[in-house]
Scaffold this active site. Sequence first.
Site, PDB file in Angstrom:
ATOM      1  N   CYS A 154      -1.032   0.108   7.577  1.00  0.00           N
ATOM      2  CA  CYS A 154      -0.989   0.554   6.471  1.00  0.00           C
ATOM      3  C   CYS A 154      -2.738   0.541   6.370  1.00  0.00           C
ATOM      4  O   CYS A 154      -2.831   1.582   5.931  1.00  0.00           O
ATOM      5  CB  CYS A 154      -1.135  -1.108   5.222  1.00  0.00           C
ATOM      6  SG  CYS A 154       0.754  -1.399   4.981  1.00  0.00           S
ATOM      7  N   GLU A 211       0.783  -1.055   0.031  1.00  0.00           N
ATOM      8  CA  GLU A 211       0.535  -0.082   0.119  1.00  0.00           C
ATOM      9  C   GLU A 211       0.941   1.316   0.153  1.00  0.00           C
ATOM     10  O   GLU A 211       0.410   2.095  -0.652  1.00  0.00           O
ATOM     11  CB  GLU A 211      -0.905  -0.380   1.280  1.00  0.00           C
ATOM     12  CG  GLU A 211      -2.441  -1.272   1.305  1.00  0.00           C
ATOM     13  CD  GLU A 211      -1.095  -2.318   1.789  1.00  0.00           C
ATOM     14  OE1 GLU A 211      -2.429  -3.230   2.243  1.00  0.00           O
ATOM     15  OE2 GLU A 211      -0.491  -2.503   1.587  1.00  0.00           O
TER      16      GLU A 211
END
Length: 283
Positions: A85, A11
């Site tokens: 994340c 990510e």
Amino acid sequence: FHPQAGWPHAEVYALANAAGLFETAPLDDDSIFPTAADDELLRAYQEQGAELFTQDHPGGQTIRGCTAYVTLEPCSHQGKRTPPCAQTLIAAGVTRVVVGAVDPNPSVDGGGISLIREANPVGGKPIRVDVMKPGAFPEADAAELLIASFAARMRAPVFDESSVTSAQRATIRRVANQRKGNGVLPTVKLGKGALKGSDHSSEAAVASPSWLSQADEMLRTHELLSVKVGVQKKSEAKRVGSLLAEDLNAHVAQVIGHTVLLYKPAFPKPVLDLDELAKSKQE
């Protein structure tokens, strides 16, 4: 894409790429380890967090209001060097997250999805999270296939290395020698290129995720794996073997020269009955 344990997840690289901070490219096993560019991104991310991706950068795009497509559910736990994340996606301003597979890691297991859904981003509008179901979406099936080896490692019980007795270890070595003589002992190389850039610290895996995935698949199938380590000193091969065993949840049965013999019982039922094999040897 995930260079090593302790480094940013996919990510973060996707956000950095969209913001014009990092250019991703196809990598092979020998180049997947963190480079100077990865190190620079990690330091900037640690210092600025998600704010790094909301600033204007040359060639960058506006991330706020975008949709994030992820193969694996965003993590929800604090890493040794990086934040969750899921929290980064929230702070970066994405308005929708499409998840290919729920993370089988017990420390996540839906936690990232819940964290995003329960967030209160700027503007007050909830972030939409869609989880694709295997069988209903081909993308979900593809995601499950991509994480199959990782999922198997996460779901298997932790192997207690101390439970292997000296007699069992001798049996493992004997079976390995028999398989080697018959040409059926799985053997892989961990070359210098794959080891380059690894500091062998507790925060970094000794091999790339793809290499570990391949090795884990062999261990789950054959229970024994011979690894030829590309290091100069024999003492270093022993240390690398210990790190590999830790990463693969396996046991170092033997180290001869630069070759490490790993053992890992199949789950849920082992193929090799070490005690029975030891008895048959005595008889």
